[in-house]
Scaffold this motif. Sequence first.
Motif, short mmCIF file in Angstrom:
data_model
loop_
_atom_site.label_atom_id
_atom_site.label_comp_id
_atom_site.label_asym_id
_atom_site.label_seq_id
_atom_site.Cartn_x
_atom_site.Cartn_y
_atom_site.Cartn_z
N THR A 121 -15.34 81.47 -119.28
CA THR A 121 -15.30 80.12 -118.90
C THR A 121 -14.80 79.36 -120.38
O THR A 121 -13.98 78.35 -120.43
CB THR A 121 -16.37 79.31 -118.44
N ALA A 122 -15.44 79.72 -121.47
CA ALA A 122 -15.11 79.21 -122.77
C ALA A 122 -13.50 79.52 -123.17
O ALA A 122 -12.92 78.55 -123.52
CB ALA A 122 -16.05 79.66 -123.65
N VAL A 123 -13.26 80.62 -122.95
CA VAL A 123 -11.78 81.15 -123.04
C VAL A 123 -11.11 80.19 -122.19
O VAL A 123 -10.08 79.48 -122.54
CB VAL A 123 -11.46 82.30 -123.09
N ASP A 155 -13.13 87.59 -117.23
CA ASP A 155 -12.89 87.95 -115.88
C ASP A 155 -12.48 86.77 -115.16
O ASP A 155 -12.21 87.18 -114.26
CB ASP A 155 -13.80 88.73 -115.42
N THR A 156 -12.34 85.55 -115.57
CA THR A 156 -11.83 84.54 -114.64
C THR A 156 -10.43 84.74 -114.79
O THR A 156 -9.84 85.45 -115.46
CB THR A 156 -12.27 83.02 -115.38
N ILE A 157 -9.67 83.77 -113.97
CA ILE A 157 -8.42 84.22 -113.71
C ILE A 157 -7.40 83.85 -115.20
O ILE A 157 -6.62 84.88 -115.34
CB ILE A 157 -7.53 83.17 -112.60
N GLY A 158 -7.56 82.79 -115.59
CA GLY A 158 -6.95 82.47 -116.97
C GLY A 158 -7.43 83.41 -118.00
O GLY A 158 -6.41 83.89 -118.54
N SER A 159 -8.56 83.78 -117.99
CA SER A 159 -9.01 84.63 -119.24
C SER A 159 -8.57 86.14 -119.08
O SER A 159 -8.15 86.77 -120.02
CB SER A 159 -10.39 84.73 -119.68
N MET A 160 -8.37 86.60 -117.51
CA MET A 160 -7.74 87.79 -117.46
C MET A 160 -6.24 87.79 -117.43
O MET A 160 -5.73 88.84 -118.14
CB MET A 160 -7.91 88.05 -115.82
N GLY A 163 -5.77 88.68 -121.24
CA GLY A 163 -6.28 89.97 -121.39
C GLY A 163 -5.24 91.22 -121.13
O GLY A 163 -3.99 90.56 -120.58
N GLY A 164 -5.57 92.40 -121.49
CA GLY A 164 -4.65 93.42 -121.24
C GLY A 164 -4.95 94.57 -121.18
O GLY A 164 -4.50 95.79 -121.76
N ILE A 165 -6.14 94.94 -120.43
CA ILE A 165 -6.59 95.98 -120.17
C ILE A 165 -6.52 96.56 -118.78
O ILE A 165 -7.03 95.98 -117.90
CB ILE A 165 -8.27 96.20 -120.49
N ASP A 166 -5.38 97.50 -118.55
CA ASP A 166 -4.74 97.82 -117.29
C ASP A 166 -6.05 98.17 -116.17
O ASP A 166 -6.08 97.70 -115.13
CB ASP A 166 -4.03 99.03 -117.24
N LEU A 167 -7.06 98.67 -116.75
CA LEU A 167 -7.98 99.26 -115.96
C LEU A 167 -8.66 97.87 -115.10
O LEU A 167 -9.45 98.03 -114.04
CB LEU A 167 -9.24 100.01 -116.45
N PHE A 168 -9.02 97.17 -115.95
CA PHE A 168 -9.78 95.77 -115.61
C PHE A 168 -8.74 94.93 -114.94
O PHE A 168 -9.20 93.95 -113.96
CB PHE A 168 -10.22 95.04 -116.54
N HIS A 169 -7.63 94.79 -115.46
CA HIS A 169 -6.51 93.57 -114.87
C HIS A 169 -5.49 93.76 -114.00
O HIS A 169 -5.17 92.89 -113.25
CB HIS A 169 -6.32 92.95 -116.20
#
Length: 451
Positions: A121-123, A155-160, A163-169
């Motif tokens: 959420t901070a991000v 792992d919120t929508i904006g922070s994802m 992000g750039g880790i395919d497995l997670f995102h």
Amino acid sequence: MPAGDDYAALLEKNRRYLWNPFTQMKGYLDSDPVIVARGEGIKLVDVDGVEYYDGNASMWLNVHGHAVPELNEAIVAQLDRIAHSTLLGMASVPAIELAERLVGLASPGLEKVFFSDSGATAVEIGMKMAFSYWRRVGRPEKRRFVSVTNAYHGDTIGSMAVGGIDLFHTEFGPLLTDVERIAFPNAYRFPGTPEECAASSLVELNELLARMGGEIACLVVEPLIQGAAGMVVMPNGFLRSLAGLCREHDILLFADEVATGFGRTGTMFACEQEGVSPDLMAVGKGLTGGYLPVAATLTTDAIYDAFYGEFDELRTFFHGHSFTGNQLGCAVALASLDLFERNGVLENVQIAARTADERLAPIGALRHVGDVRQRGLMIGIELVADRETTEPYPWAAATGARVCRRARELGLLTRPLGDIVTFLPPLVTEPADIEAMLSILEQAIGDMTEP
């Protein structure tokens, strides 16, 4: 533990009611998972009384150990006053005092603090600030973001999205806004020296900003080391060069110090090591010493002032959380910062990091260790099937998970990132315990990778 409940009963309740984060529940429930009953210093104790070293600082956030009297007392003292009241349209004593302390510790120019409840959420808040800032200063076309490959920002929508880790995102791609990306200067995965990789990434960024800098609001980056990507270390000077290009092209620089902040890399914040003053900075994890979920987004007066105006101008930053600036969390954060000073925590990190560096040498020489990466007390040990070719293990072999399971049997708890075994102990861990923990990891790696 509730009276009458034993391990089997608790595990069955876990099976019936609890969904653990970042956990494949089938394997977890079949693996006799640890159920923690209490903590003592740098160790966790399960419901059967078995002790384990806390080798990942309870997800990278524990600073002073568990059950620290001064931190416990700070929460109790605050509880006798008030547990929580809102920051929406009013304030509280510990929130104001903590904001002042954070500004005093942060890079020059970061003058305002917006509290939240997690690093993600901070991000997210910082991204919304950056987006809205440019609109309020008459440049609404600056609405795009730049991030770095293999980044992790939450792992919120904006922070994802940044992000750039395919497995997670990747699965959530249809939900995410488009983001421009530059290559992380990763000599571990791509040919060339760290300096050559850094130069290539900077050329890429410079070309991107020259082409579309007028549309870019902000560059988001984990300073000095990417955590969830596998403890991948930046070449020296790269962060400073990123900051320079952002200034040159009128782009906001957003440093995600959620993992790196509060001493984890050896200084209070990682940006200090390259003399970088970002426009926005996210902090969390170690902010409360690992006790309670409090995070913050720090920013400049220039950004704050863009939201400052009369009621009918509608310049307000329309964002908030019910528990923003929670008094219990702010009180324990203040007590944690006191312990940093009183106990010389940063000095201990530097000593412990040198001990770890020395003890990691024989681990790095193991036949199935491809690389050892370290910045302060952020450490990743990469496991490979073939050291000469750096051929990875098959995903289905779950080698990293098996090594961590063996380490647990030997008395150390940590988590893998795929086949990267992570080691991030509490920051107060003394050299003798660093030695003991890494000896366990060395044995666990040998036991699970040698025929």
